[in-house]
Scaffold this motif. Structure first.
Motif, mmCIF file in Angstrom:
data_model
loop_
_atom_site.group_PDB
_atom_site.id
_atom_site.type_symbol
_atom_site.label_atom_id
_atom_site.label_comp_id
_atom_site.label_asym_id
_atom_site.label_seq_id
_atom_site.Cartn_x
_atom_site.Cartn_y
_atom_site.Cartn_z
ATOM 1 N N ARG A 558 0.841 -1.209 0.000
ATOM 2 C CA ARG A 558 0.000 0.000 0.000
ATOM 3 C C ARG A 558 0.873 1.255 0.000
ATOM 4 N NH1 ARG A 558 -5.502 -0.612 1.482
ATOM 5 N NH2 ARG A 558 -6.020 -2.752 2.124
ATOM 6 N N MET A 559 1.952 1.222 0.785
ATOM 7 C CA MET A 559 2.847 2.375 0.858
ATOM 8 C C MET A 559 3.466 2.654 -0.511
ATOM 9 S SD MET A 559 6.126 2.905 3.388
ATOM 10 C CE MET A 559 6.913 4.513 3.560
ATOM 11 N N PHE A 560 3.868 1.585 -1.215
ATOM 12 C CA PHE A 560 4.448 1.756 -2.556
ATOM 13 C C PHE A 560 3.409 2.355 -3.504
ATOM 14 C CE2 PHE A 560 7.248 1.275 -5.972
ATOM 15 C CZ PHE A 560 8.467 0.752 -5.536
ATOM 16 N N GLN A 561 2.205 1.786 -3.473
ATOM 17 C CA GLN A 561 1.152 2.300 -4.364
ATOM 18 C C GLN A 561 0.819 3.753 -4.041
ATOM 19 O OE1 GLN A 561 -2.097 -0.477 -3.802
ATOM 20 N NE2 GLN A 561 -1.419 -1.759 -5.527
ATOM 21 N N ASN A 562 0.706 4.059 -2.766
ATOM 22 C CA ASN A 562 0.353 5.424 -2.365
ATOM 23 C C ASN A 562 1.422 6.427 -2.766
ATOM 24 O OD1 ASN A 562 -2.019 4.485 -1.242
ATOM 25 N ND2 ASN A 562 -1.218 4.388 0.850
ATOM 26 N N MET A 564 3.472 6.130 -5.345
ATOM 27 C CA MET A 564 3.371 6.332 -6.790
ATOM 28 C C MET A 564 2.201 7.269 -7.123
ATOM 29 S SD MET A 564 5.946 4.591 -7.818
ATOM 30 C CE MET A 564 6.691 4.891 -6.215
ATOM 31 N N MET A 565 1.103 7.100 -6.418
ATOM 32 C CA MET A 565 -0.056 7.958 -6.676
ATOM 33 C C MET A 565 0.192 9.395 -6.212
ATOM 34 S SD MET A 565 -2.286 6.115 -8.280
ATOM 35 C CE MET A 565 -3.980 6.644 -8.033
ATOM 36 N N ARG A 566 1.024 9.574 -5.193
ATOM 37 C CA ARG A 566 1.404 10.935 -4.780
ATOM 38 C C ARG A 566 2.221 11.599 -5.883
ATOM 39 N NH1 ARG A 566 0.553 14.837 -2.439
ATOM 40 N NH2 ARG A 566 2.077 15.230 -0.813
ATOM 41 N N CYS A 567 3.076 10.803 -6.554
ATOM 42 C CA CYS A 567 3.846 11.364 -7.674
ATOM 43 C C CYS A 567 2.909 11.833 -8.780
ATOM 44 C CB CYS A 567 4.812 10.309 -8.230
ATOM 45 S SG CYS A 567 6.190 9.885 -7.144
ATOM 46 N N ARG A 568 1.864 11.058 -9.036
ATOM 47 C CA ARG A 568 0.937 11.393 -10.106
ATOM 48 C C ARG A 568 0.009 12.537 -9.710
ATOM 49 N NH1 ARG A 568 -1.336 8.595 -14.137
ATOM 50 N NH2 ARG A 568 0.835 8.456 -14.757
ATOM 51 N N TYR A 569 -0.469 12.543 -8.481
ATOM 52 C CA TYR A 569 -1.532 13.481 -8.107
ATOM 53 C C TYR A 569 -1.095 14.505 -7.062
ATOM 54 C CZ TYR A 569 -4.371 10.330 -10.828
ATOM 55 O OH TYR A 569 -4.871 9.589 -11.866
ATOM 56 N N GLU A 588 7.965 2.006 -12.399
ATOM 57 C CA GLU A 588 6.652 2.475 -11.953
ATOM 58 C C GLU A 588 6.674 3.945 -11.547
ATOM 59 O OE1 GLU A 588 4.369 -1.409 -10.191
ATOM 60 O OE2 GLU A 588 6.205 -0.808 -9.148
ATOM 61 N N ILE A 589 7.768 4.397 -10.949
ATOM 62 C CA ILE A 589 7.826 5.813 -10.566
ATOM 63 C C ILE A 589 7.896 6.696 -11.808
ATOM 64 C CG2 ILE A 589 10.343 6.180 -10.307
ATOM 65 C CD1 ILE A 589 9.683 7.555 -7.617
ATOM 66 N N VAL A 697 -1.825 22.275 -13.157
ATOM 67 C CA VAL A 697 -3.033 22.008 -12.359
ATOM 68 C C VAL A 697 -2.967 20.564 -11.859
ATOM 69 C CG1 VAL A 697 -5.547 21.843 -12.380
ATOM 70 C CG2 VAL A 697 -4.408 23.631 -13.703
ATOM 71 N N GLN A 698 -3.247 20.382 -10.583
ATOM 72 C CA GLN A 698 -3.204 19.038 -10.006
ATOM 73 C C GLN A 698 -4.202 18.133 -10.710
ATOM 74 O OE1 GLN A 698 -3.381 18.923 -5.755
ATOM 75 N NE2 GLN A 698 -3.965 16.768 -5.660
ATOM 76 N N PRO A 699 -3.744 16.977 -11.242
ATOM 77 C CA PRO A 699 -4.673 16.064 -11.925
ATOM 78 C C PRO A 699 -5.686 15.458 -10.951
ATOM 79 C CG PRO A 699 -2.366 15.555 -12.424
ATOM 80 C CD PRO A 699 -2.357 16.493 -11.269
ATOM 81 N N ILE A 700 -6.746 14.928 -11.502
ATOM 82 C CA ILE A 700 -7.800 14.281 -10.709
ATOM 83 C C ILE A 700 -7.745 12.783 -10.972
ATOM 84 C CG2 ILE A 700 -10.295 14.109 -10.340
ATOM 85 C CD1 ILE A 700 -10.491 16.993 -11.400
ATOM 86 N N GLN A 701 -7.865 12.003 -9.923
ATOM 87 C CA GLN A 701 -7.800 10.551 -10.075
ATOM 88 C C GLN A 701 -8.868 10.053 -11.038
ATOM 89 O OE1 GLN A 701 -7.144 7.849 -6.891
ATOM 90 N NE2 GLN A 701 -6.054 9.346 -5.619
ATOM 91 N N ARG A 702 -8.482 9.064 -11.824
ATOM 92 C CA ARG A 702 -9.345 8.564 -12.895
ATOM 93 C C ARG A 702 -10.405 7.597 -12.366
ATOM 94 N NH1 ARG A 702 -6.613 8.521 -17.928
ATOM 95 N NH2 ARG A 702 -8.501 7.500 -18.722
ATOM 96 N N LYS A 703 -11.605 7.731 -12.905
ATOM 97 C CA LYS A 703 -12.688 6.797 -12.596
ATOM 98 C C LYS A 703 -13.353 6.300 -13.885
ATOM 99 C CE LYS A 703 -13.712 8.871 -8.094
ATOM 100 N NZ LYS A 703 -14.737 9.515 -7.232
#
Length: 793
Positions: A558-562, A564-569, A588-589, A697-703
């Motif tokens: 979870r820490m790794f995934q989070n 990576m998502m911090r890098c994206r968002y 992945e980074i 602009v900060q991106p928005i997580q995809r749904k």
């Protein structure tokens, strides 16, 4: 200054060096004309293929060689072949003519006479000679020829060895020298070093001295070949090929030729006797044991007792090949666990055993020699260090090593041991200057013996080296350092074994983003050393899995995934500047950054399938996102997903940053390549500022990610089954591939569905954790930890 643009290059001579130089120029996007002689048996023939057989065969041999001289296969299409009799006239269309024919003055001069008939005035004309004085080559040529002529000494293989020595004559136009220095750096990705027209120039003069000095220590200290190579490889920041393996690769006859050339041409060299060829080396050459080119040299591959090919080492006493040994020295064993090269060198030099004695003799002799070569071969100390690092693969140069060990204290020890230093070093110390280099405002300055002061290294403003910003440290933990690299940009690097990414690194990246969001415009993620990162810390994964500590393992994933998502968002741009290996988690980074500024020599991919896992840090999810975005009506949706699936399932690794675009890891039109690895962090910083200034602009997580469910899952399962039945995949390979397919199809959904990134991350994590419980996965990870590569089970 005349504006000079290089569009087309002619390479005269298609041997090992010429064909690979042609490939390197084609790789950076230029048209190349590669010419060589007409074979004797085709002189009277009008058959074009027959007349071009020599050059065509040489080019094909180069293209098929491993490692490849091309950044990507299609680059070879830019090379046109021909011969000197029919096509030399075509050099009139070229902007640069590079001569790479046999090392004979008469042959080169005869070719230049013909070249001058067709070469258009102002065209660059250079020689790749390594042994003939440059001023002799242009003798008798026109003023325009001499004005645009100099030496451009590439090192083999040209794509991978970064050194390019520029050797002007007294007639060479300074504008030509300036252009080549800049072009070699920016376009060819080279460390361009200005060298004097002295025997062996810079790198070979120092490098061959180092090898010959070691040969002398063998007799003096009674060392074996295996002992020397154990002492002179990565343990002291040198390539794995160390000393004797390097000689085998280069060619022992070539080494002897250079050594003899220095001995004969440098009567005033104070270490001239070092270049005398030992009796045992003469015998090796007489036996035609010349290294790789003859199938045996200091090493040979023979069948062992079990019938397997094993490496045997030449015994210099008996001249018989014996099974390779792995010698051990107490001081080396103590220093091995120390990751920091500077600290390791200090420990090795202080060793009280045979290894310590060797290191003192070797380094004292090297320091003495390089100090006496100024100003003979170079006026500047940094040029010598640059040449050795770029040409011979040293992590740090001789003068920088001397700095690490302490210049003043080392000089005292050298004198006590009978080694001299050049007078200018004594003057430097007497003037209160205690080192050859110093850092000011993030830039390296080099001591200048002529002015007796420190000067900025030309061109260094284009290079950002994060460790030069020690006085700008913003935050650090046990593994990471975050620096203020100017213009409101942060840079983070980490230092672990192979730069692997564990909890400290993930915490560091998260903290760097947090700091950048508060007070800075953005973040650059980069590392120094040979590689960006070998990926996640599999040792940690193995430990948690063996102990069945599933909660800890779940938290780690979870820490790794989070992260990576911090890098994206994040609310600021995050740009990654990889080089060398960028595998698994390091890939992945890059996948989750706003932009990648990669060195051309970046080898990246999602390789987790090799150890029985799937990418668990968001890599699987990200490939599904990209597959969804790439789906269109012109082809079945499953084709796009299948291509993405196969890239992960076969653990494909891009053999250059260019190939990473074809694998869908880097994004066309967004991510960039720096052919010169030293420029990648500077380019990344520029990209951060450009992204910020353009209104980031900060991106928005995809749904809105389209997954295909059962329709695609069935097709992928069928393909996996076929690979398994055909023995292309083991049962465990098939199990892992099915887990991957399940995640990439969005699970067992009855129809195509739009899902969120978090949905895919949860599937990815669940599959990753389940595979960590598989015995065969643990066997693969254990094999990587013990032997450096996974077993096939």
């Amino acid at each position: 200054m005349t504006k000079r643009i290089i569009r087309k290059v002619a390479v005269l001579g298609s041997g090992v060096m010429g064909s690979r130089i042609a490939c390197h120029f084609a790789g950076i996007g230029l048209q190349v004309l590669l010419l060589d002689i007409v074979p004797e048996d085709a002189k009277e023939s009008a058959n074009k293929p027959a007349r071009n057989k020599l050059v065509n065969d040489a080019l094909q041999a180069a293209i098929k060689s491993n490692p490849s001289p091309l950044y990507y296969p299609d680059a070879a299409k830019r090379i046109t072949t021909g011969n000197f009799d029919d096509n030399l006239k075509d050099i009139s269309t070229c902007d640069w003519v590079i001569e790479v024919v046999v090392e004979r003055l008469d042959i080169k001069q005869a070719l230049y006479e013909k070249v001058e008939q067709y070469r258009k005035p102002g065209t660059l004309i250079t020689s790749n000679t390594s042994g003939i004085p440059i001023h002799l080559l242009s003798k008798g040529r026109s003023d325009d020829f001499k004005k645009h002529f100099c030496g451009t000494h590439f090192f083999n293989p040209p794509r991978y060895l970064r050194l390019l020595e520029i050797i002007p004559t007294k007639d060479t136009d300074p504008e030509v020298v300036s252009f080549l220095m800049h072009y070699g750096d920016l376009f060819l990705g080279k460390t361009t070093v200005l060298a004097k027209d002295t025997p062996a120039f810079i790198a070979n003069r120092i490098g061959v001295y180092g090898i010959m000095a070691i040969f002398g220590l063998i007799e003096k200290m009674g060392l074996t070949i295996d002992e020397v190579d154990a002492l002179t490889g990565p343990i002291i920041g040198r390539p794995k090929s160390a000393t004797f393996r390097t000689a085998d690769v280069v060619g022992i006859d070539t080494l002897v030729k250079v050594a003899k050339g220095v001995y004969e041409s440098c009567p005033t060299d104070e270490a001239r006797e070092t270049f005398q060829i030992p009796t045992w080396l003469d015998k090796v050459v007489e036996n035609k044991w010349l290294g790789d080119k003859t199938g045996q040299g200091f090493f040979a591959k023979k069948k062992g007792e079990k019938g397997e090919r094993e490496i045997y080492t030449l015994d210099l006493q008996t001249f018989e090949y014996k099974p390779q040994q792995k010698p051990k020295f107490a001081s080396v064993e103590t220093a091995k666990p120390v990751d920091d090269l500077n600290q390791r060198l200090k420990m090795l030099m202080a060793g009280q055993d045979k290894a310590g004695e060797f290191y003192r003799h070797f380094h004292f002799g090297l320091f003495s020699y390089v100090s006496h070569r100024i100003p003979e071969i170079s006026d500047e100390v940094y040029r010598i260090d640059d040449a050795m690092m770029a040409g011979f693969g040293w992590e740090i140069g001789a003068f920088e090593t001397w700095d690490v060990l302490g210049v003043a204290s080392t000089v005292t020890k050298m004198k006590e041991a009978g080694y001299s230093v050049a007078p200018w070093v004594e003057e430097m110390l007497a003037g209160g200057h205690q080192s050859f280099y110093r850092i000011e405002n993030g830039k390296k300055l080099s001591y200048d013996p002529q002015s007796k002061s420190y000067k900025h290294i030309p061109g260094s403003n284009e290079f950002i080296i994060l460790s030069n910003y020690k006085d700008k440290l913003v935050w650090n933990n046990n593994s990471c350092k975050v620096y203020d690299i100017g213009e409101e940009v942060l840079g983070i690097q980490w230092s672990t074994k192979m730069n692997t990414m564990g909890s400290d690194v993930l915490a560091g990246v998260t903290k760097a983003i947090e700091l950048a969001e508060k007070n800075f415009k953005g973040l650059v993620i980069a590392n120094e050393g040979a590689n960006f990162s070998a990926g996640a810390n599999v040792g940690m994964i193995f430990m948690f899995a063996v102990e069945q500590d599933w909660d800890e393992l779940d938290m780690a994933v979870r820490m790794f995934q989070n992260t990576m998502m911090r890098c994206r968002y994040s609310s600021i741009p995050v740009v990654v500047a990889p080089h060398g290996l960028a595998l698994g988690g390091a890939c992945e980074i890059s996948l989750h950054s706003d932009k990648v500024c990669a060195a051309a020599e970046t080898y990246t991919g999602l390789v987790e399938l090799g150890v029985g896992l799937i990418p668990g840090g968001g890599g699987t999810k990200e490939f599904v996102v990209r597959a969804s975005d790439e789906m269109h009506h012109d082809e079945p949706e499953t084709i796009t997903l299948k291509n993405r699936f196969l890239t992960i399932a076969t653990a494909k690794v891009a053999t250059s940053a260019f190939e990473a675009f074809n694998l869908g890891i880097y994004r066309k039109g967004l991510d960039e390549i720096s052919v010169n690895q030293s420029r990648r962090i500077t380019e990344a910083k520029k990209s951060v500022l450009e992204l910020f200034d353009s209104g980031y602009v900060q991106p928005i997580q995809r749904k809105d990610i389209k997954v295909l469910g059962q329709s695609a899952l069935g097709a992928l399962y069928a393909g996996i089954h076929g690979m398994n039945r055909a023995n292309y995949a083991t049962d465990h390979d098939a199990l892992v591939a099915r887990k991957l397919a399940y995640v990439m199809c969005g699970g067992d959904l009855s129809e195509p569905t739009l899902v969120s990134e978090q949905y895919l991350l949860d599937l990815e994590r669940e599959a990753f954790l389940s595979l960590c419980g598989e015995k065969k996965t643990l066997e693969r990870i254990q094999s990587v930890l013990k032997r450096g590569k996974p077993i096939r089970n």
